[in-house]
Design a protein around this motif. Sequence first.
Motif, short mmCIF file in Angstrom:
data_model
loop_
_atom_site.label_atom_id
_atom_site.label_comp_id
_atom_site.label_asym_id
_atom_site.label_seq_id
_atom_site.Cartn_x
_atom_site.Cartn_y
_atom_site.Cartn_z
N UNK A 1 64.73 17.47 16.51
CA UNK A 1 65.84 16.11 16.86
C UNK A 1 66.33 15.10 17.02
N UNK A 2 66.06 14.98 18.43
CA UNK A 2 66.52 13.03 18.96
C UNK A 2 65.50 12.29 18.83
N UNK A 3 64.98 12.44 17.06
CA UNK A 3 64.41 10.73 15.97
C UNK A 3 65.33 9.85 15.56
N UNK A 4 65.19 9.00 15.66
CA UNK A 4 66.29 7.66 15.43
C UNK A 4 67.02 7.51 14.30
N UNK A 5 68.11 7.47 13.77
CA UNK A 5 68.88 7.64 12.34
C UNK A 5 68.35 6.68 11.55
N UNK A 6 67.19 5.64 11.77
CA UNK A 6 66.68 4.92 10.90
C UNK A 6 65.25 6.20 10.49
N UNK B 1 65.27 9.53 9.95
CA UNK B 1 65.87 10.66 9.69
C UNK B 1 66.45 10.09 7.94
N UNK B 2 66.88 9.22 7.99
CA UNK B 2 67.35 8.14 6.63
C UNK B 2 65.59 8.06 5.64
N UNK B 3 65.10 8.29 6.53
CA UNK B 3 63.87 7.92 5.40
C UNK B 3 63.42 9.61 4.93
N UNK B 4 63.77 10.52 5.53
CA UNK B 4 63.35 11.98 5.86
C UNK B 4 62.34 11.77 6.73
N UNK B 5 62.18 11.16 7.33
CA UNK B 5 60.71 11.31 8.11
C UNK B 5 61.01 12.83 9.87
N UNK B 6 60.14 13.47 9.65
CA UNK B 6 60.35 14.43 10.82
C UNK B 6 59.23 14.29 11.51
N UNK B 7 58.94 15.29 12.82
CA UNK B 7 58.14 15.10 13.74
C UNK B 7 57.87 16.07 14.77
N UNK C 1 52.26 0.25 12.24
CA UNK C 1 53.03 -0.82 11.86
C UNK C 1 53.15 -1.07 11.07
N UNK C 2 54.41 -1.80 10.97
CA UNK C 2 55.26 -1.81 10.15
C UNK C 2 56.14 -0.32 9.75
N UNK C 3 56.56 0.47 10.80
CA UNK C 3 57.49 0.70 10.25
C UNK C 3 58.45 1.48 10.40
N UNK C 4 59.30 1.87 9.23
CA UNK C 4 60.93 1.51 9.08
C UNK C 4 62.16 1.54 10.41
N UNK C 5 61.46 2.49 11.99
CA UNK C 5 61.70 2.77 12.93
C UNK C 5 61.28 1.51 14.04
N UNK C 6 62.34 1.92 14.83
CA UNK C 6 61.71 0.84 16.01
C UNK C 6 60.39 1.27 16.58
#
Length: 318
Positions: free
Chosen positions: A158-163, A165-171, A236-241
Amino acid sequence: RLALQEYGDARQQAYQLARDYPENKGVQRLNHLLDVHDRPYLDINSTFGRGGGQAGAESVIEARLYSKPLTDSLGEAWRVYGRVSRANGEIGRNQPDSSSVSRLLAGAGVDYRVRDWSAEAELNRAFHHAERHGVAVQVTHDFSDYWRASFKADTNVNDLSARAFNADIHARRLSAAVAWRANESRRVDGELSTTQFSDSNRRDVAGIAWTERWISGPVFKLDGITSLAASRNSLDNAVYFNPSSDRELGLRLESEWLTWRRYQRSFTQTLHVWGGRYKQESFATGTTSGAQYGHRWAVDDALRIEYGIGLANHPYDG
């Protein structure tokens, strides 16, 4: 017995001591600590942040409520608990199209504690962004007075960047840690973790920290912590840092001043300052720094409140 989590034996000895020495203050305190252990337990741990959500959330609010020990069913070592966690961050701060992204996670699990072992297992569900079910497990074992190891697995981080989660990416994440404590003044901690994102990115992180107590007294304490960490990402070039690789060297000073105490009640002030160097692949090395000031109130053996405020500076992408 209490320190070793042998509560059944502690209870038997406390009962006998209370019968033979009912006016003894030490015996009374032992029975009070057992009474506290037998109650439900609530832990609320929250960070409210702004601007620091590059690799994770800017704010995380989490609460856990544990039942009293399940003495009449599963046994003294077992409790059940519920957890609620809300992660929040902002995308495009100070921009016309800025937006706030939050994710709520709720779960329930069991807690198990016996001599040298503690473990938790949980089923959970996330809402709002990257909705999915998950499982979380953590196990800790004390091999001796010097060595401790722990393992954690979380399929719904649950501790992921807003970018993200905004792209519906989970981990999902696996981590293992080991700690060696020479004495109360020296400790070394090491940790390895791997995080698999749903966009196929894999993040590997390694870190080590050496803690040395430089001043140890009944009123004032000062610890120095030297740490080194490095990470690598596969996408490379992910939507988050998501740097290809980075590493960081830090030095942290943590002080605490016992300002006031009366029996089990106390007030402590804390001050942490830190600095270091951060290197991100394809960018120059930058300086990190920060400070945090806080208060810690111990009302009695059953209630403790901590709060503080801090400011940190950390370069990203140069």
